[in-house]
Design a protein around this motif. Structure first.
Motif, PDB file in Angstrom:
ATOM      1  N   UNK A 265       7.033  23.152 -45.462  1.00  0.00           N
ATOM      2  CA  UNK A 265       7.089  24.320 -44.555  1.00  0.00           C
ATOM      3  C   UNK A 265       7.025  23.872 -43.094  1.00  0.00           C
ATOM      4  N   UNK A 266       7.440  24.729 -42.160  1.00  0.00           N
ATOM      5  CA  UNK A 266       7.406  24.378 -40.731  1.00  0.00           C
ATOM      6  C   UNK A 266       5.970  24.119 -40.265  1.00  0.00           C
ATOM      7  N   UNK A 267       5.822  23.246 -39.306  1.00  0.00           N
ATOM      8  CA  UNK A 267       4.516  22.960 -38.707  1.00  0.00           C
ATOM      9  C   UNK A 267       4.651  23.049 -37.187  1.00  0.00           C
ATOM     10  N   UNK A 268       3.523  23.152 -36.535  1.00  0.00           N
ATOM     11  CA  UNK A 268       3.519  23.246 -35.075  1.00  0.00           C
ATOM     12  C   UNK A 268       3.703  21.903 -34.403  1.00  0.00           C
ATOM     13  N   UNK A 269       3.775  21.974 -33.085  1.00  0.00           N
ATOM     14  CA  UNK A 269       3.991  20.774 -32.266  1.00  0.00           C
ATOM     15  C   UNK A 269       2.884  19.750 -32.469  1.00  0.00           C
ATOM     16  N   UNK A 270       1.661  20.218 -32.543  1.00  0.00           N
ATOM     17  CA  UNK A 270       0.540  19.287 -32.722  1.00  0.00           C
ATOM     18  C   UNK A 270       0.592  18.603 -34.090  1.00  0.00           C
ATOM     19  N   UNK A 271       1.037  19.357 -35.105  1.00  0.00           N
ATOM     20  CA  UNK A 271       1.168  18.771 -36.436  1.00  0.00           C
ATOM     21  C   UNK A 271       2.236  17.686 -36.471  1.00  0.00           C
ATOM     22  N   UNK A 272       3.372  17.945 -35.823  1.00  0.00           N
ATOM     23  CA  UNK A 272       4.452  16.953 -35.741  1.00  0.00           C
ATOM     24  C   UNK A 272       3.947  15.707 -35.029  1.00  0.00           C
ATOM     25  N   UNK A 273       3.246  15.936 -33.909  1.00  0.00           N
ATOM     26  CA  UNK A 273       2.735  14.818 -33.116  1.00  0.00           C
ATOM     27  C   UNK A 273       1.761  13.973 -33.948  1.00  0.00           C
ATOM     28  N   UNK A 274       0.935  14.630 -34.739  1.00  0.00           N
ATOM     29  CA  UNK A 274      -0.029  13.923 -35.582  1.00  0.00           C
ATOM     30  C   UNK A 274       0.685  13.052 -36.617  1.00  0.00           C
ATOM     31  N   UNK A 275       1.731  13.590 -37.239  1.00  0.00           N
ATOM     32  CA  UNK A 275       2.461  12.826 -38.271  1.00  0.00           C
ATOM     33  C   UNK A 275       3.191  11.635 -37.660  1.00  0.00           C
ATOM     34  N   UNK A 276       3.762  11.840 -36.488  1.00  0.00           N
ATOM     35  CA  UNK A 276       4.481  10.739 -35.839  1.00  0.00           C
ATOM     36  C   UNK A 276       3.505   9.635 -35.416  1.00  0.00           C
ATOM     37  N   UNK A 277       2.314   9.996 -34.984  1.00  0.00           N
ATOM     38  CA  UNK A 277       1.301   8.994 -34.637  1.00  0.00           C
ATOM     39  C   UNK A 277       0.901   8.192 -35.879  1.00  0.00           C
ATOM     40  N   UNK A 278       0.777   8.881 -37.029  1.00  0.00           N
ATOM     41  CA  UNK A 278       0.435   8.175 -38.269  1.00  0.00           C
ATOM     42  C   UNK A 278       1.542   7.194 -38.665  1.00  0.00           C
ATOM     43  N   UNK A 279       2.790   7.622 -38.475  1.00  0.00           N
ATOM     44  CA  UNK A 279       3.910   6.710 -38.758  1.00  0.00           C
ATOM     45  C   UNK A 279       3.862   5.507 -37.820  1.00  0.00           C
ATOM     46  N   UNK A 280       3.501   5.734 -36.567  1.00  0.00           N
ATOM     47  CA  UNK A 280       3.375   4.624 -35.626  1.00  0.00           C
ATOM     48  C   UNK A 280       2.289   3.661 -36.032  1.00  0.00           C
TER      49      UNK A 280
END
Length: 291
Positions: A265-280
């Motif tokens: 499901x869609x997530x907010x900007x903060x959720x996207x940012x959190x996932x991208x940081x985990x990938x980093x």
């Protein structure tokens, strides 16, 4: 004609109605561009040395209005003698009694500026100065400016002392004090244009900086995701991170809020940012292990 020339042209046409103000402006002119001489036959005379003919004319107009002095005058002339007694030696500062009224202080500064002042075109730079022959004269001008809440500075330049202003607000206030109305309007228009232009430039620079940071961040994220794909595999990632990695690769230029809408499901900007940081973090860990 330069901006400074326009200011002086406007001031040349302004003659105070009150005699005490006429005398104050005459004092400003006389003490900054006036002279006393004596001819071969003993005649004592006075005059004005100025860059503009209009300034000289104004000086003699004020002489005529205040002491009815016209042309050559002898030292035994009562009005001439009274003039020099009242005005004093042009090499000295002006008698404070002449400047006791605020209106007379305005007139004095007007005369001083006409005789020894200049101001830059405000569309190019903010700078107004008055060249004084002695430090005492410079201090007197500076003090009177301060009475109008104008904070001037003084520097020495060769054999002179220069009273100067370097900011638009102070210069506008000075033009208001000496009643250069037209010049003040032009100055304010230039200031408004500059302020608007500076504001636009700051916003553009801010936007460009944000865009640059976004691009750099996106490039770093994609590099990390490609490294994970090639050295670890998306299938080993949690489902939410794998989906995030695939969406970012598919839409490399999309902002975070848009990436979030493409998730299921869609997530907010903060959720996207959190996932991208985990990938980093995963990519850095893999690179560390590889080293």
């Amino acid at each position: 004609m330069s901006f400074s020339g326009n200011v002086k042209k406007e001031l040349e046409a302004r003659i105070p109605s009150a005699r005490h103000c006429q005398l104050a402006e005459l004092a400003g002119l006389f003490h900054f561009c006036g002279y006393i001489g004596r001819s071969d036959d003993g005649t004592v005379y006075t005059g004005f040395k100025a860059e503009r003919e209009g300034i000289v004319r104004k000086g003699f107009t004020l002489l005529k209005k205040t002491y009815n002095i016209v042309g050559d005058n002898h030292e035994d002339d009562d009005s001439f003698r009274e003039f020099f007694t009242k005005i004093g030696d042009p090499n000295d500062t002006v008698n404070p009694l002449i400047l006791k009224n605020q209106c007379c202080q305005r007139a004095f500064l007007r005369g001083v500026f006409l005789a020894a002042g200049s101001v830059n075109d405000p569309s190019k730079a903010y700078h107004l100065e008055i060249v004084c022959g002695t430090g005492e004269k410079a201090d007197q001008v500076k003090k009177i400016m301060k009475d109008f809440e104008i904070e001037a500075r003084v520097i020495s330049r060769r054999k002179s002392f220069v009273v100067y202003l370097k900011d638009g607000e102070s210069i506008s206030l000075f033009l208001s004090v000496i009643e250069a109305t037209n010049a003040l309007m032009e100055m304010e228009n230039a200031r408004i244009y500059k302020e608007v232009n500076n504001t636009v430039n700051r916003r553009v620079n801010c936007e460009m900086s944000n865009i640059r940071k976004t691009v750099e961040s996106s490039s770093r994220q994609i590099e990390d995701i490609i490294y994970i794909r090639d050295h670890y595999g998306f299938e080993k990632l949690p489902e939410s991170l794998a989906e995030m990695a695939e969406v970012r690769l598919e839409f490399p230029e999309a902002p975070l809020w848009e990436l979030g809408e493409k998730l299921d499901p869609p997530v907010g900007k903060s959720g996207v940012n959190h996932r991208l940081r985990r990938l980093g973090d995963i990519a850095r860990s893999l690179r560390g292990d590889a080293d």
